[in-house]
Design a protein around this motif. Sequence first.
Motif, PDB file in Angstrom:
ATOM      1  N   MET A   1       0.830  -1.206   0.000  1.00  0.00           N
ATOM      2  CA  MET A   1       0.000   0.000   0.000  1.00  0.00           C
ATOM      3  C   MET A   1       0.863   1.254   0.000  1.00  0.00           C
ATOM      4  SD  MET A   1      -2.734   1.184   2.898  1.00  0.00           S
ATOM      5  CE  MET A   1      -3.308  -0.488   3.112  1.00  0.00           C
ATOM      6  N   LEU A   2       1.782   1.352   0.972  1.00  0.00           N
ATOM      7  CA  LEU A   2       2.727   2.462   1.020  1.00  0.00           C
ATOM      8  C   LEU A   2       4.070   1.964   0.509  1.00  0.00           C
ATOM      9  CD1 LEU A   2       1.882   4.052   4.502  1.00  0.00           C
ATOM     10  CD2 LEU A   2       1.042   4.738   2.256  1.00  0.00           C
ATOM     11  N   TRP A 239       0.527  -3.173 -11.588  1.00  0.00           N
ATOM     12  CA  TRP A 239      -0.742  -3.191 -10.856  1.00  0.00           C
ATOM     13  C   TRP A 239      -0.617  -2.546  -9.483  1.00  0.00           C
ATOM     14  CZ3 TRP A 239      -1.285  -5.556  -6.150  1.00  0.00           C
ATOM     15  CH2 TRP A 239      -0.317  -6.500  -5.787  1.00  0.00           C
ATOM     16  N   GLU A 240       0.519  -2.750  -8.820  1.00  0.00           N
ATOM     17  CA  GLU A 240       0.631  -2.250  -7.458  1.00  0.00           C
ATOM     18  C   GLU A 240       0.973  -0.766  -7.385  1.00  0.00           C
ATOM     19  OE1 GLU A 240       4.841  -3.747  -8.357  1.00  0.00           O
ATOM     20  OE2 GLU A 240       2.771  -4.257  -8.885  1.00  0.00           O
ATOM     21  N   SER A 241       1.313  -0.160  -8.534  1.00  0.00           N
ATOM     22  CA  SER A 241       1.639   1.264  -8.515  1.00  0.00           C
ATOM     23  C   SER A 241       0.441   2.146  -8.859  1.00  0.00           C
ATOM     24  CB  SER A 241       2.795   1.562  -9.480  1.00  0.00           C
ATOM     25  OG  SER A 241       2.439   1.233 -10.809  1.00  0.00           O
ATOM     26  N   ARG A 242      -0.661   1.541  -9.280  1.00  0.00           N
ATOM     27  CA  ARG A 242      -1.854   2.327  -9.619  1.00  0.00           C
ATOM     28  C   ARG A 242      -2.418   2.987  -8.360  1.00  0.00           C
ATOM     29  NH1 ARG A 242      -4.840   1.441 -14.434  1.00  0.00           N
ATOM     30  NH2 ARG A 242      -3.573   0.325 -15.970  1.00  0.00           N
ATOM     31  N   GLY A 305      -4.767   5.038 -13.090  1.00  0.00           N
ATOM     32  CA  GLY A 305      -3.989   4.941 -11.860  1.00  0.00           C
ATOM     33  C   GLY A 305      -3.103   6.136 -11.592  1.00  0.00           C
ATOM     34  N   ILE A 306      -3.313   7.227 -12.352  1.00  0.00           N
ATOM     35  CA  ILE A 306      -2.466   8.426 -12.254  1.00  0.00           C
ATOM     36  C   ILE A 306      -3.356   9.632 -11.984  1.00  0.00           C
ATOM     37  CG2 ILE A 306      -0.791   9.876 -13.482  1.00  0.00           C
ATOM     38  CD1 ILE A 306      -0.211   7.454 -15.278  1.00  0.00           C
TER      39      ILE A 306
END
Length: 408
Positions: A1-2, A239-242, A305-306
């Motif tokens: 998450m973080l 996927w995890e950076s969205r 995701g941006i």
Amino acid sequence: MLRCLRLTTAGETHGPAVVAVLEGMPAGLPLEPDDVARELARRQQGHGRGGRMRIEKDVGEIFGGVRLGETIGSPIAIRIPNLDYRNWVEAMAVAAPEVEDEQVLRRAYLPRPGHADLVGILKYERKDVRDILERASARETAARVAAGAVAKRLLGEFGVRVESHVVRIGPVAVPPGQPLPDDLTAVADASPVRCIDDEASAAMVEAIDAARRAGDSLGGVFEVVARGAPVGLGSHVTWESRLGGRLGGALMSIHAMKGVEVGMGFEAARLRGSEVHDEIESDPGRRRSGGYRRRRNNAGGLEGGITTGGPVVARVAMKPLSSLRRPLDSVDTRTDEPAKAFLERSDVCSVPAAGVVGEAMMALVLADAWIEKFAGDSLSDMRRNVESYLARLRRDRDGGARTGQGTG
């Protein structure tokens, strides 16, 4: 998450304190105890809170990572004492008890439906439900709000504000389409339920009072809004950076939350694309959005995701609290016989306070994405990186406008 920040919380609801340790903040960020105390006080407000809020006067004691009013780059440690601990010294002692007294130790064996009580004792091989509920309690969110206050302080240095308001409690909802005031926090906090519509606010208070008389509880929906974030936080490439996923996970991690919508959310599923997607037009004056604007914000400030440069908007649904003054059916885990769930002191409705926790979680996610994009060991380094990025957006926009071509 973080990804760049790391938040660890510790402590139990009736223990000596809850603690937050936040790693990854740059050095040189102005931070005073009042920055944390102010947010903690907001978390304690709201019509429908229980007796615990009359005991606690939350103040965050910063005991690491800050010197002479500025962060120094090391982990920031904040302690929030539990004043109610004085009534729980024997029951929450660290050492093994000398005498086994169920009443003194406040053991509990009647799990509450909707709480972590039963699944927790099964998972962790405990017998006493108190071993679970002490940590599963929403008292832990005080530590999150303390850490979120630091994240808000960082974002505020760059003109980003994170605010919230309540849009539903039980059956009472704010009429759709109301414009948000410029100072959303001031207007929302002036309401006993943090609602910006006076008529709906009064009806929400009545609904909470009716639930209290019935020995019941109410949930609701709050909206969190971040204004001032530039285009480009988050990423589409993994996927995890969205950012939508990161934000959704953070908000769903709050106790009793059951749903998150970004922008139009579920409403978009019943409409055609022409009614949903935010049309784009040129607006060279909008520096933070790259010289473009959306005619509306159905996407909630996120595309792919941006961040788009528009307000980041999320709504969060909270279930009714699971501690009821008229307990539901359960079982006694010692005998497996039918019984009523035990009664633990609780609120009737804590949606207004949950909105403040939602602000903290959105602020932490945005601050994390901010550090990821702009880096810097010090605030001044970060400020130079931000200015360089915004200048590059302006150069790209000006160059594209002169040549009639995109920037690739």
